[in-house]
Scaffold this motif. Sequence first.
Motif, PDB file in Angstrom:
ATOM      1  N   PRO A 164      41.815  64.201  61.570  1.00  0.00           N
ATOM      2  CA  PRO A 164      41.373  62.810  61.646  1.00  0.00           C
ATOM      3  C   PRO A 164      41.946  61.890  60.574  1.00  0.00           C
ATOM      4  CG  PRO A 164      39.559  64.259  60.990  1.00  0.00           C
ATOM      5  CD  PRO A 164      40.701  65.137  61.373  1.00  0.00           C
ATOM      6  N   VAL A 165      42.284  62.416  59.405  1.00  0.00           N
ATOM      7  CA  VAL A 165      42.842  61.526  58.380  1.00  0.00           C
ATOM      8  C   VAL A 165      44.168  60.944  58.851  1.00  0.00           C
ATOM      9  CG1 VAL A 165      43.748  61.383  56.023  1.00  0.00           C
ATOM     10  CG2 VAL A 165      41.590  62.571  56.464  1.00  0.00           C
ATOM     11  N   GLY A 166      44.966  61.723  59.562  1.00  0.00           N
ATOM     12  CA  GLY A 166      46.194  61.190  60.135  1.00  0.00           C
ATOM     13  C   GLY A 166      45.909  60.047  61.092  1.00  0.00           C
ATOM     14  N   GLY A 167      44.847  60.174  61.882  1.00  0.00           N
ATOM     15  CA  GLY A 167      44.453  59.101  62.785  1.00  0.00           C
ATOM     16  C   GLY A 167      43.986  57.861  62.051  1.00  0.00           C
ATOM     17  N   VAL A 168      43.228  58.060  60.978  1.00  0.00           N
ATOM     18  CA  VAL A 168      42.763  56.922  60.185  1.00  0.00           C
ATOM     19  C   VAL A 168      43.958  56.195  59.564  1.00  0.00           C
ATOM     20  CG1 VAL A 168      41.442  56.211  58.148  1.00  0.00           C
ATOM     21  CG2 VAL A 168      40.491  57.928  59.712  1.00  0.00           C
ATOM     22  N   LEU A 169      44.880  56.949  59.001  1.00  0.00           N
ATOM     23  CA  LEU A 169      46.043  56.322  58.363  1.00  0.00           C
ATOM     24  C   LEU A 169      46.904  55.573  59.375  1.00  0.00           C
ATOM     25  CD1 LEU A 169      47.018  59.182  55.893  1.00  0.00           C
ATOM     26  CD2 LEU A 169      45.780  57.055  55.370  1.00  0.00           C
ATOM     27  N   ALA A 170      47.181  56.208  60.516  1.00  0.00           N
ATOM     28  CA  ALA A 170      47.997  55.557  61.544  1.00  0.00           C
ATOM     29  C   ALA A 170      47.291  54.325  62.096  1.00  0.00           C
ATOM     30  CB  ALA A 170      48.318  56.550  62.661  1.00  0.00           C
ATOM     31  N   GLY A 171      45.990  54.449  62.328  1.00  0.00           N
ATOM     32  CA  GLY A 171      45.221  53.325  62.855  1.00  0.00           C
ATOM     33  C   GLY A 171      45.168  52.163  61.884  1.00  0.00           C
ATOM     34  N   ALA A 172      44.961  52.464  60.608  1.00  0.00           N
ATOM     35  CA  ALA A 172      44.904  51.403  59.597  1.00  0.00           C
ATOM     36  C   ALA A 172      46.228  50.651  59.518  1.00  0.00           C
ATOM     37  CB  ALA A 172      44.538  52.002  58.237  1.00  0.00           C
ATOM     38  N   ARG A 173      47.334  51.398  59.551  1.00  0.00           N
ATOM     39  CA  ARG A 173      48.653  50.734  59.522  1.00  0.00           C
ATOM     40  C   ARG A 173      48.840  49.847  60.753  1.00  0.00           C
ATOM     41  NH1 ARG A 173      50.332  55.689  57.943  1.00  0.00           N
ATOM     42  NH2 ARG A 173      51.179  56.161  59.990  1.00  0.00           N
ATOM     43  N   ALA A 174      48.462  50.361  61.908  1.00  0.00           N
ATOM     44  CA  ALA A 174      48.662  49.606  63.146  1.00  0.00           C
ATOM     45  C   ALA A 174      47.808  48.342  63.188  1.00  0.00           C
ATOM     46  CB  ALA A 174      48.352  50.492  64.352  1.00  0.00           C
ATOM     47  N   LEU A 175      46.585  48.429  62.695  1.00  0.00           N
ATOM     48  CA  LEU A 175      45.684  47.279  62.761  1.00  0.00           C
ATOM     49  C   LEU A 175      46.022  46.226  61.715  1.00  0.00           C
ATOM     50  CD1 LEU A 175      42.307  49.118  63.395  1.00  0.00           C
ATOM     51  CD2 LEU A 175      43.494  47.580  64.991  1.00  0.00           C
ATOM     52  N   GLY A 176      46.362  46.654  60.523  1.00  0.00           N
ATOM     53  CA  GLY A 176      46.707  45.716  59.470  1.00  0.00           C
ATOM     54  C   GLY A 176      45.593  44.752  59.105  1.00  0.00           C
ATOM     55  N   ALA A 235      43.277  56.438  68.164  1.00  0.00           N
ATOM     56  CA  ALA A 235      44.251  57.180  67.366  1.00  0.00           C
ATOM     57  C   ALA A 235      44.394  58.578  67.935  1.00  0.00           C
ATOM     58  CB  ALA A 235      43.823  57.245  65.905  1.00  0.00           C
ATOM     59  N   GLY A 236      45.628  58.917  68.311  1.00  0.00           N
ATOM     60  CA  GLY A 236      45.911  60.270  68.762  1.00  0.00           C
ATOM     61  C   GLY A 236      46.069  60.446  70.246  1.00  0.00           C
ATOM     62  N   ALA A 237      45.645  59.471  71.051  1.00  0.00           N
ATOM     63  CA  ALA A 237      45.752  59.635  72.504  1.00  0.00           C
ATOM     64  C   ALA A 237      45.851  58.284  73.193  1.00  0.00           C
ATOM     65  CB  ALA A 237      44.549  60.405  73.040  1.00  0.00           C
ATOM     66  N   ASP A 238      46.708  58.220  74.195  1.00  0.00           N
ATOM     67  CA  ASP A 238      46.845  57.023  75.019  1.00  0.00           C
ATOM     68  C   ASP A 238      45.821  57.128  76.138  1.00  0.00           C
ATOM     69  OD1 ASP A 238      47.507  54.921  76.647  1.00  0.00           O
ATOM     70  OD2 ASP A 238      49.600  55.510  76.920  1.00  0.00           O
TER      71      ASP A 238
END
Length: 168
Positions: A68-80, A50-53
């Motif tokens: 980091p909460v933004g990373g957790v939220l984005a990661g959770a959505r992406a992983l499903g 989350a946050g870097a390619d």
Amino acid sequence: MTMLGAIILCGGASRRMGRDKAALAWDGVRAVDRVAALARAVGAEALVTAGADLGLPWVPDDEAGAGPVGGVLAGARALGVERLLVLAVDAPTVTEQDLAPLLAAGGCYEGLPVPMVLEASAIPADARAGWPLRRFVERAGLAALPIPEGALARLRGANTPEEREALR
């Protein structure tokens, strides 16, 4: 069985380290690759940074600099997935044994919001990028487990060259 997904938080600026922590070599292996290997070793069937390619599956943060909460939220959505393991890229010396209590019970360690294991359904509906990670943990109702003896430095990771040297 519930599928475990891993989110590796990599969006920080690495100011205190002076260079990208994710790309730092630890025993000849990039930190991000060590953390990804750990996630797979403990059963993560899917993972994102989350946050870097960094050459692995990844998601951008919801907002640049939102923490980091933004990373957790984005990661959770992406992983499903139903269950999430959240790891920090700056803690590449964490071991499978360090994570075992979290994987068994869920939660995080006392005073350390990451690593954490949580059910996706526990993510607060009103969670926002930019929240302090401790607020996220509290609002998600995560248990705070005692830190395993001898694991504190590994769990905290390395944010400075001095901390890195102490862990090596």
